[in-house]
Design a protein around this motif. Structure first.
Motif: not given
Length: 413
Positions: A71-89
């Motif tokens: 589920f988390f990867v699916r949301g991050l993939s949507r951001l990838h398609q929109a060219n939005i980087p994510v940095i997390l800890i």
């Protein structure tokens, strides 16, 4: 430049004792965290933010299966398609050594190391993000002390999962004080771990965004993330964006002087209506507290099933989606309750409670019964330990039930 600062998603947090009370609404409430995260993703894409920072505790703990991670990867993939980087800890709940399962993350995502502080530079935005994941759950060192110096000419962000200088209700992890953070010279500190939104400083901005979705009654009010705007190398605005789908509220109703349950219902209905008006069209989970001295005390404390049903009925009549999580009776009997045919019974019950040997015997039996209840459920109902105040309340409620049944002519059981 605008970026999202979120923390403490706690995806798929277990309901524990809440599941028994929520009944048919259990799955809806359990899924609220996922829907709140979907709302964050929708906002990021619609508003075309530049990047996202997540300051720990994406997950509530190790996955029972891979569905949470997928589920988390699916949301991050949507951001990838929109060219939005994510940095997390990672934080104390999803520390590196707690998670037995792993999934590859999309290429737009960078998880910072748990071995030492790490820096990610977003070249197109002139941004440097510094941070460190938790290697294990119980990190007691001040991690911020080892964060690197700011990168010259860049907008510097520190990402840290921390209890800061301590907050009630939260374990002490990666403690630090404001001076430690200010001395680093960063332009913004994106903190996580504390579930209540708080701006600790505005020069520089040091922010706890709170958790994304309230999980129980002790996490009330609007929940979401911080939307940060920066211009010319400095923060110009930090806004709260609510993305929660279930909102929790404690509602106190003064029922002083009420003689019957029918007298109380309009007051409860009005209080529910006021809470709905402040819920911004969210599903509203309410814990009701009834307080005040009233002749209706015996009815309220003595017939909890009817009281719960009446309150649930009032919730159904409210102009909103309302669930009554629990009704807490904290009323006192009015002076008239001691008069009449019940006076002798009241005196007898009073002697039982005040006589040390009787009180001790009842307490021992009560604690033996409580020992058979799962720890999580005891925590939910506030009986993790039987304090003197709690014991007194249990006895008072038991007395009310006895008196109510006697007065109503109900058979003894």
């Amino acid at each position: 430049m605008r970026f999202i600062h979120a923390a403490d998603l706690h995806l798929d947090s277990p309901l524990a004792g809440l599941r028994e009370r929520a009944g048919e609404r259990a799955e809806e409430i359990a899924g609220a965290g996922r829907r709140a995260f979907d709302n964050l993703i929708d906002f990021a894409i619609t508003e075309q933010v530049d990047f996202c920072v997540i300051a720990g505790d994406v997950f509530d703990g190790d996955w029972s299966d891979y569905s949470s991670g997928l589920f988390f990867v699916r949301g991050l993939s949507r951001l990838h398609q929109a060219n939005i980087p994510v940095i997390l800890i990672r934080g104390n709940h999803d520390a590196a050594n707690l998670m037995s399962r792993r999934l590859s993350l999309p290429p737009n995502v960078r998880e910072l190391s748990s071995h030492a502080p790490e820096t990610v530079v977003l070249d197109e935005l002139n941004v440097a993000v510094h941070g460190q994941s938790f290697p294990n759950r119980a990190v007691t060192d001040n991690l911020a002390l080892n964060y690197p110096a700011p990168r010259a000419g860049l907008f510097n962000i520190g990402v840290l999962h921390t209890s800061a200088d301590g907050r009630a209700g939260h374990d002490v992890y990666a403690p630090c004080d404001l001076r430690d953070l200010r001395l680093k010279g960063y332009d913004y500190w994106a903190l996580g771990h504390i579930h209540t939104r708080e701006i600790l400083s505005t020069d520089p901005y040091i922010v706890f965004p709170g958790n994304l979705q309230g999980r129980h009654i002790n996490e009330p009010g609007a929940k979401g993330f911080s939307l940060v705007t920066a211009d010319g190398g400095r923060v110009t605005k930090v806004e709260h964006v609510s993305v929660d789908v279930v909102r929790w509220a404690s509602v106190t109703v003064d029922v002083a002087g009420a003689a019957t349950l029918e007298d109380i219902c309009p007051r409860v209905g009005q209080a529910i209506g006021e809470a709905v008006a402040n819920a911004e069209d969210r599903t509203l989970a309410i814990r009701l507290y009834l307080k005040g001295a009233c002749p209706a005390h015996l009815i309220l404390a003595g017939d909890p099933d009817r009281l719960a049903a009446e309150c649930a009925s009032l919730a159904l009549q409210a102009r909103g989606d309302v669930w009554i999580e629990r009704v807490i009776v904290e009323t006192d009997p009015a002076h008239e309750a001691n008069a009449g045919t019940m006076a002798d019974v009241m005196q007898l019950l009073g002697r039982v409670r005040s006589e040390a040997s009787d009180a001790d015997m009842i307490r021992v039996k009560l604690e033996r019964g409580l020992d058979k209840i799962p720890a999580a459920l005891r925590h939910e109902v506030g009986l993790t330990s039987l304090t003197a105040e709690q014991y007194s309340k249990v006895l008072a409620d038991a007395e009310a039930i006895i008196l109510h049944r006697l007065a109503a002519g109900a058979p003894r059981s």
